[in-house]
Design a protein around this motif. Structure first.
Motif, short mmCIF file in Angstrom:
data_model
loop_
_atom_site.label_atom_id
_atom_site.label_comp_id
_atom_site.label_asym_id
_atom_site.label_seq_id
_atom_site.Cartn_x
_atom_site.Cartn_y
_atom_site.Cartn_z
N SER A 254 12.66 -0.83 -6.93
CA SER A 254 13.24 -0.12 -8.07
C SER A 254 14.51 0.62 -7.64
CB SER A 254 12.23 0.87 -8.63
OG SER A 254 12.89 1.79 -9.50
N GLN B 39 10.80 9.58 -2.30
CA GLN B 39 10.16 8.26 -2.26
C GLN B 39 10.91 7.33 -1.32
OE1 GLN B 39 10.55 7.71 -6.61
NE2 GLN B 39 8.37 7.13 -6.63
N MET C 140 9.52 5.54 2.15
CA MET C 140 9.44 4.08 2.27
C MET C 140 10.35 3.57 3.38
SD MET C 140 7.59 1.84 0.93
CE MET C 140 7.49 0.10 1.35
N MET D 234 6.98 -3.32 -6.00
CA MET D 234 6.04 -3.98 -6.89
C MET D 234 6.07 -5.48 -6.62
SD MET D 234 6.17 -4.23 -11.01
CE MET D 234 7.32 -5.57 -10.93
N GLU E 218 0.84 -1.21 0.00
CA GLU E 218 0.00 0.00 0.00
C GLU E 218 0.87 1.25 0.00
OE1 GLU E 218 -2.73 -0.20 3.25
OE2 GLU E 218 -4.23 -1.29 2.09
N VAL E 219 1.88 1.25 0.88
CA VAL E 219 2.77 2.41 0.92
C VAL E 219 3.79 2.32 -0.23
CG1 VAL E 219 4.43 3.71 2.33
CG2 VAL E 219 2.52 2.50 3.43
N SER F 117 3.70 0.96 -3.32
CA SER F 117 3.37 1.02 -4.76
C SER F 117 3.68 2.39 -5.35
CB SER F 117 1.90 0.66 -4.97
OG SER F 117 1.09 1.59 -4.26
N ASP F 118 3.64 3.43 -4.53
CA ASP F 118 4.04 4.75 -5.02
C ASP F 118 5.53 5.02 -4.80
OD1 ASP F 118 1.51 5.40 -5.83
OD2 ASP F 118 0.95 6.27 -3.87
N ASN F 119 6.23 4.08 -4.17
CA ASN F 119 7.61 4.35 -3.78
C ASN F 119 8.57 3.24 -4.24
OD1 ASN F 119 7.08 6.83 -2.25
ND2 ASN F 119 5.96 5.49 -0.85
N ILE G 177 14.27 5.19 -7.83
CA ILE G 177 13.37 6.09 -7.09
C ILE G 177 14.13 7.32 -6.63
CG2 ILE G 177 11.75 4.33 -6.32
CD1 ILE G 177 13.31 4.14 -3.73
#
Lengths: 314, 314
Positions: free
Chosen positions: A246, A253, A257, A228, A220-221, A223-225, A249
């Motif tokens: 990734s 981000q 995270m 995956m 939840e936290v 996926s934007d940071n 980033i």
């Protein structure tokens, strides 16, 4: 350990080929778990012969026969039972056997080395088992860098040893992958195929032996940071989840995270006094930090604490 | 072991001051018991610091704090339980810490050193405990000879270290005499007060902790061959028996008595393939043999086998 009163240390295995990043992961985990609560043991220290003796005898250091495997098993059992050990020391710089050193048990014992899962008795002792498997090209680059800077080898010596190392690897190291609970793989981001440092991505292949961990909060936290979850087929053909971090980033981000993952570590120290995960040595042997590496180490710590809790409670 | 089927090794302690003859006795016992059945462990190997480190820190090697006493205890327990150990190694020539060596348990484990009875946990582990106490003048001569030939020390270094050694001895070594089952004392024969080699006499003071051994057969054969039992008062004021072996017997007496004592050793090898006890290094570092020393070592082996049998049967 963290938040629980218990007797026996948590024992963590890190296995992978030469140059796969075992020492870097061990050091990063000690930063997250607390270096004063952690003992890192390098299995190379249990080499039976010096480099000169091996050359004379024509033996490889990667065979269990060339290592004090029974003493390693004994020492891990002693540490697990709260006893100190007098650990042998292998000096990579020159390949000599040094005098042993006194090691006392702590809450977390990290065993890292080529042969960590080579015997049943060793495999039985871990709470969690990791296997490092970076892309082969990356691993060769890392190994080359490490051996020429710290191993006392010349460029030519490293090059000529490669075919033999490959055979050792296939015979002794790679077969241990199947015993791991999690396989950690570094790879360059698609847009930077030559990357070998701070922008590498990390895949965590979660094998079915791991105790269940609810990943929904992380995703939840995350996926934007840069996080995956991918459904994949592992090399043995079985379905597995791969949690990707990734390498590209941005600082914002990464900080968001990292803060969230620290909040999942039970009894973690306050932000000002935390250790700093994510350190690595670049091609010029300079200490650098990678966001993806730090996040990977925090995720791995989260997993291992969950698994250790499950083992020790059950 | 000799004639019996059993699980645990017999553990033999030899303690005494520096230069008292511990290594000579340990080697002699291995000759009688069988060197392939015996492991000799020198407690000096558990020194925590090299000679150079000790000089810098101003610490003595004779204090338990300067030795890995807990690791020594652990290693003896492991050997007793049939497990191998990776034993540290102290190199007397130069006083350096060397790489450790792999040691497997055998039927007899002989621990010799200055601090063998320094902790309760160590004292509890022995089947039989010996203490060597040669006449002080003899011991100084032996120590001087050993340190200048094998220890890498100059004559002056040994001389200047004597007062400090004496303090260490009184503080750490001599208090252990009280824990011994037998005190072995070398002394010159009255008619040769300068003797320091093959014609020395040996007294064996039998303390009340020893399991009973019927000495009548030994004395029946021995009274004509240099053996004598004397009722004495030990230094703690308690009555004790002292079994004396004369240093001035002739070859015929010695052979008769050696043959008889060998016959008391259960499952001893046939005369042609026996070990040869009684070896020592003379003032010129030449290997020599002494009848009285050989007889002493045979008598000690007889005692320890009797005691070990009593312990393990009870």
């Amino acid at each position: 350990m963290l938040g629980r009163s218990r007797e026996q240390p948590v024992i963590i295995g890190i296995v992978g080929d030469s140059g796969a990043g075992k020492t870097t992961l061990a050091a990063g985990l000690a930063e997250v778990l607390g270096s004063d609560r952690t003992v890192n043991i390098c299995i190379d220290d249990y080499h039976r012969y010096s480099r000169a003796e091996r050359a004379k005898m024509g033996v490889t250091p990667h065979s269990p026969d060339a290592n004090y495997m029974d003493i390693l098993e004994q020492h891990v059992r002693l540490l697990r039972d709260g006893q100190p050990i007098l650990k042998p020391v292998y000096n990579h710089n020159g390949g000599k056997l040094d005098p042993p050193e006194y090691v006392e048990p702590r809450e977390f014992i990290i065993l890292e080395g080529l042969l960590g899962y080579a015997t049943q008795s060793l495999r039985d002792v871990y709470d969690v088992k990791f296997y490092l498997e970076p892309e082969e090209q990356l691993r060769h680059r890392w190994k080359f860098q490490r051996d020429t800077i710290h191993g006392g080898y010349t460029r030519e010596q490293v090059m000529t040893s490669l075919p033999k190392l490959q055979r050792d690897s296939e015979q002794y190291v790679i077969p241990q992958r199947g015993f791991a609970d999690m396989v950690v793989s570094f790879y360059p981001p698609p847009e930077k195929p030559e990357e070998s440092g701070e922008c590498l991505c990390v895949a965590h292949i979660l094998r079915p032996t791991l105790p269940y961990l609810d990943l929904v909060p992380v995703l939840e936290v995350g996926s934007d940071n840069g996080f995956m979850l991918e459904l994949m087929r592992d090399i043995d053909g079985r379905p597995a989840d791969a949690l990707h971090v990734s390498g590209t980033i941005d600082d914002g981000q990464a900080e968001a995270m990292e803060g969230f993952l620290w909040s999942l570590i039970p009894n973690a120290p306050a932000p000002g006094v935390r250790g700093r995960p994510g350190a690595f040595h670049d091609a010029d042997d300079q200490l650098r930090y990678s966001h993806a590496l730090a996040l990977s180490q925090l995720v791995i710590a989260h997993y291992l604490l969950n698994a250790a809790l499950a083992h020790h409670v059950s």
